[in-house]
Design a protein around this motif. Structure first.
Motif, PDB file in Angstrom:
ATOM      1  N   UNK A  27       0.808  -1.224   0.000  1.00 25.89           N
ATOM      2  CA  UNK A  27       0.000   0.000   0.000  1.00 25.89           C
ATOM      3  C   UNK A  27       0.840   1.271   0.000  1.00 25.89           C
ATOM      4  N   UNK A  28       2.122   1.181   0.286  1.00 21.48           N
ATOM      5  CA  UNK A  28       2.992   2.359   0.306  1.00 21.48           C
ATOM      6  C   UNK A  28       4.361   1.993  -0.265  1.00 21.48           C
ATOM      7  N   UNK A  90      -0.821 -11.988 -14.557  1.00 22.95           N
ATOM      8  CA  UNK A  90      -1.342 -10.814 -13.854  1.00 22.95           C
ATOM      9  C   UNK A  90      -0.723  -9.533 -14.388  1.00 22.95           C
ATOM     10  N   UNK A  91      -1.528  -8.478 -14.356  1.00 20.08           N
ATOM     11  CA  UNK A  91      -1.029  -7.145 -14.636  1.00 20.08           C
ATOM     12  C   UNK A  91      -0.662  -6.478 -13.318  1.00 20.08           C
ATOM     13  N   UNK A  92       0.466  -5.786 -13.297  1.00 14.37           N
ATOM     14  CA  UNK A  92       0.794  -4.923 -12.172  1.00 14.37           C
ATOM     15  C   UNK A  92       0.050  -3.610 -12.391  1.00 14.37           C
ATOM     16  N   UNK A  93      -0.581  -3.117 -11.327  1.00 18.46           N
ATOM     17  CA  UNK A  93      -1.341  -1.875 -11.413  1.00 18.46           C
ATOM     18  C   UNK A  93      -1.135  -1.056 -10.142  1.00 18.46           C
ATOM     19  N   UNK A  94      -1.274   0.258 -10.244  1.00 21.64           N
ATOM     20  CA  UNK A  94      -1.135   1.104  -9.049  1.00 21.64           C
ATOM     21  C   UNK A  94      -2.483   1.370  -8.386  1.00 21.64           C
ATOM     22  N   UNK A  95      -3.569   0.946  -9.010  1.00 21.80           N
ATOM     23  CA  UNK A  95      -4.896   0.885  -8.394  1.00 21.80           C
ATOM     24  C   UNK A  95      -5.472  -0.471  -8.768  1.00 21.80           C
ATOM     25  N   UNK A  96      -6.444  -0.994  -8.024  1.00 18.78           N
ATOM     26  CA  UNK A  96      -6.906  -2.365  -8.279  1.00 18.78           C
ATOM     27  C   UNK A  96      -7.302  -2.647  -9.724  1.00 18.78           C
ATOM     28  N   UNK A  97      -7.876  -1.652 -10.407  1.00 19.83           N
ATOM     29  CA  UNK A  97      -8.335  -1.862 -11.784  1.00 19.83           C
ATOM     30  C   UNK A  97      -7.777  -0.791 -12.726  1.00 19.83           C
ATOM     31  N   UNK A  98      -6.653  -0.213 -12.338  1.00 17.59           N
ATOM     32  CA  UNK A  98      -6.057   0.852 -13.144  1.00 17.59           C
ATOM     33  C   UNK A  98      -5.249   0.321 -14.308  1.00 17.59           C
TER      34      UNK A  98
END
Length: 228
Positions: A27-28, A90-98
């Motif tokens: 988360x950080x 999996x895709x890495x994302x900075x928001x769950x569905x970004x």
């Protein structure tokens, strides 16, 4: 499940499949893993054409990277879900569905008469073995994202969710950034150097492998047959 209740191969749905995510890696800074979608194609193509880093570091990716390449790769990911009921890309994302900023995948080892499934040296129980891979947009390097994803993929998804006994990662010998991700994922060097054919290059390259073992007793089991 019993044999009578196990769905036939190819009948699994994305709604019922395991390991779809989204997973919260940290988360950080915020970082998530979720299943790759066809809507990720434009961003995937854009990122993989920023430079040749992924092409140079991978045995499979092309440059320039075309929409058809992304389409085929994500189609394969979806077909795997349908076939085995487990998501492995999996895709890495900075928001769950970004937007997608990187990629992580897991491939279960497959066996045949020439390459039999390894078994635990003490118990004789067949082992579940997988290889992982990853790449990250050059726009997001230097934040520790790849190493965090690598460790999460090994510990939380491969070993806890998928029940893997051994997890490996392969790098070109000279690809130190990739090797450091493997080390920071908790893996140890297993095979220092092996020369294999890389079809996209039409040339031999030296690879090395890293591994993590759920049970230290299996460390004597070393994979030698790599091909692309």
């Amino acid at each position: 499940m019993t044999a009578a209740t196990t769905p036939p191969a190819g009948s699994y749905t994305r709604e019922s499949a395991k390991c779809m995510g989204p997973y919260t890696v940290c988360t950080d800074p915020a970082l998530y893993l979720s299943a790759v979608e066809f809507s990720d194609i434009p961003e995937m193509v854009r990122i993989l054409n920023i430079n040749q880093d992924v092409y140079n570091g991978s045995a499979l990716f092309q440059y320039p990277y075309l929409e058809s390449h992304a389409q085929d790769r994500i189609q394969t990911a979806h077909e795997t879900v349908s076939a085995i009921g487990i998501n492995t890309h999996w895709a890495m994302r900075t928001t769950p569905h970004g937007p997608l900023i990187g990629w992580a995948h897991l491939h279960f080892d497959h066996y045949d008469e020439k390459h039999p499934q390894p078994v635990h040296p003490a118990t004789g129980v067949p082992l579940v073995v997988a290889d992982i891979g990853y790449w990250l947009s050059p726009e997001h390097t230097g934040k520790g994202f790849a190493a965090r994803v690598g460790r999460f993929l090994v510990e939380e998804i491969a070993m806890k969710d998928m029940g893997c006994d051994i997890v490996r990662a392969v790098s070109y010998v000279e690809n130190w950034p990739s090797r450091k991700v493997a080390e920071r994922s908790g893996m140890e060097l297993e095979l220092a150097s092996k020369s294999i054919l890389i079809p996209k290059l039409g040339a031999m390259r030296d690879i090395c492998t890293y591994a993590v073992h759920k049970d230290p007793a299996t460390k004597s089991i070393i994979k030698l047959d790599y091909d692309y």
